[in-house]
Design a protein around this motif. Structure first.
Motif, PDB file in Angstrom:
ATOM      1  N   ALA A 101      -1.984   6.445  18.433  1.00 51.31           N
ATOM      2  CA  ALA A 101      -1.872   5.235  19.249  1.00 51.31           C
ATOM      3  C   ALA A 101      -2.843   4.154  18.770  1.00 51.31           C
ATOM      4  N   ALA A 102      -4.063   4.551  18.452  1.00 50.88           N
ATOM      5  CA  ALA A 102      -5.052   3.587  17.961  1.00 50.88           C
ATOM      6  C   ALA A 102      -4.619   2.988  16.625  1.00 50.88           C
ATOM      7  N   GLU A 103      -4.083   3.820  15.749  1.00 49.52           N
ATOM      8  CA  GLU A 103      -3.619   3.331  14.442  1.00 49.52           C
ATOM      9  C   GLU A 103      -2.458   2.353  14.601  1.00 49.52           C
ATOM     10  N   ALA A 104      -1.536   2.668  15.495  1.00 48.35           N
ATOM     11  CA  ALA A 104      -0.398   1.772  15.730  1.00 48.35           C
ATOM     12  C   ALA A 104      -0.859   0.455  16.338  1.00 48.35           C
ATOM     13  N   ALA A 158      -2.212  -5.290  15.684  1.00 45.07           N
ATOM     14  CA  ALA A 158      -3.206  -6.364  15.799  1.00 45.07           C
ATOM     15  C   ALA A 158      -3.455  -7.037  14.453  1.00 45.07           C
ATOM     16  N   ILE A 159      -3.518  -6.244  13.398  1.00 45.24           N
ATOM     17  CA  ILE A 159      -3.730  -6.812  12.055  1.00 45.24           C
ATOM     18  C   ILE A 159      -2.594  -7.737  11.683  1.00 45.24           C
ATOM     19  N   THR A 160      -1.360  -7.304  11.938  1.00 49.53           N
ATOM     20  CA  THR A 160      -0.214  -8.155  11.583  1.00 49.53           C
ATOM     21  C   THR A 160      -0.159  -9.397  12.461  1.00 49.53           C
ATOM     22  N   ALA A 161      -0.490  -9.256  13.735  1.00 43.28           N
ATOM     23  CA  ALA A 161      -0.449 -10.412  14.638  1.00 43.28           C
ATOM     24  C   ALA A 161      -1.530 -11.429  14.281  1.00 43.28           C
ATOM     25  N   ALA A 168       6.314  -8.307  10.805  1.00 43.96           N
ATOM     26  CA  ALA A 168       6.276  -7.037  11.535  1.00 43.96           C
ATOM     27  C   ALA A 168       6.574  -5.858  10.621  1.00 43.96           C
ATOM     28  N   TRP A 169       7.159  -6.103   9.471  1.00 46.43           N
ATOM     29  CA  TRP A 169       7.450  -5.023   8.523  1.00 46.43           C
ATOM     30  C   TRP A 169       6.180  -4.382   7.973  1.00 46.43           C
ATOM     31  N   TRP A 170       5.048  -5.047   8.133  1.00 43.94           N
ATOM     32  CA  TRP A 170       3.780  -4.474   7.671  1.00 43.94           C
ATOM     33  C   TRP A 170       3.268  -3.372   8.583  1.00 43.94           C
ATOM     34  N   PRO A 205       4.718  -0.571   9.905  1.00 43.25           N
ATOM     35  CA  PRO A 205       4.930   0.808   9.435  1.00 43.25           C
ATOM     36  C   PRO A 205       4.251   1.112   8.097  1.00 43.25           C
ATOM     37  N   VAL A 206       3.840   0.106   7.382  1.00 42.95           N
ATOM     38  CA  VAL A 206       3.089   0.319   6.141  1.00 42.95           C
ATOM     39  C   VAL A 206       1.615   0.571   6.467  1.00 42.95           C
ATOM     40  N   LEU A 207       1.097  -0.164   7.428  1.00 45.23           N
ATOM     41  CA  LEU A 207      -0.311  -0.052   7.782  1.00 45.23           C
ATOM     42  C   LEU A 207      -0.646   1.221   8.550  1.00 45.23           C
ATOM     43  N   ILE A 208       0.278   1.715   9.375  1.00 46.15           N
ATOM     44  CA  ILE A 208      -0.024   2.900  10.185  1.00 46.15           C
ATOM     45  C   ILE A 208      -0.431   4.094   9.318  1.00 46.15           C
ATOM     46  N   PRO A 209       0.350   4.490   8.304  1.00 47.79           N
ATOM     47  CA  PRO A 209      -0.112   5.621   7.488  1.00 47.79           C
ATOM     48  C   PRO A 209      -1.375   5.298   6.675  1.00 47.79           C
ATOM     49  N   ALA A 210      -1.549   4.047   6.295  1.00 47.56           N
ATOM     50  CA  ALA A 210      -2.772   3.678   5.576  1.00 47.56           C
ATOM     51  C   ALA A 210      -3.989   3.838   6.492  1.00 47.56           C
ATOM     52  N   LEU A 211      -3.857   3.437   7.749  1.00 47.58           N
ATOM     53  CA  LEU A 211      -4.943   3.602   8.709  1.00 47.58           C
ATOM     54  C   LEU A 211      -5.171   5.080   9.028  1.00 47.58           C
TER      55      LEU A 211
END
Length: 76
Positions: free
Chosen positions: A19-22, A27-30, A36-38, A40-46
């Protein structure tokens, strides 16, 4: 499966981290005005960054934030 307490601690750690990663990815994309396509890319990176940092926090040498006494991977 381990004890009920261990199960709930593990479940809470995993769910909370996800939940924190999502939320952080959103927040990073906003804040960065990114598509918004970023997200699902950022979640596994985080998640990978959390796992790398967790090896120093929880049970040493693992990707868990839980201490050895609560980490199901610590038991045979």
């Amino acid at each position: 499966m381990g004890t009920t307490r261990t199960y709930w601690l593990d479940l809470t750690e995993r769910t909370g981290a996800t939940a924190a990663e999502a939320g952080l990815a959103y927040a990073i994309t906003a804040m960065g005005s990114l598509s918004a396509w970023w997200v699902p890319v950022l979640i596994p990176a985080l998640a990978a960054a959390k796992s790398a940092a967790a090896r120093f926090v929880g049970r040493k040498g693992t990707a868990s934030l839980l201490p050895a006494g609560a980490d199901p991977a610590s038991r045979p």
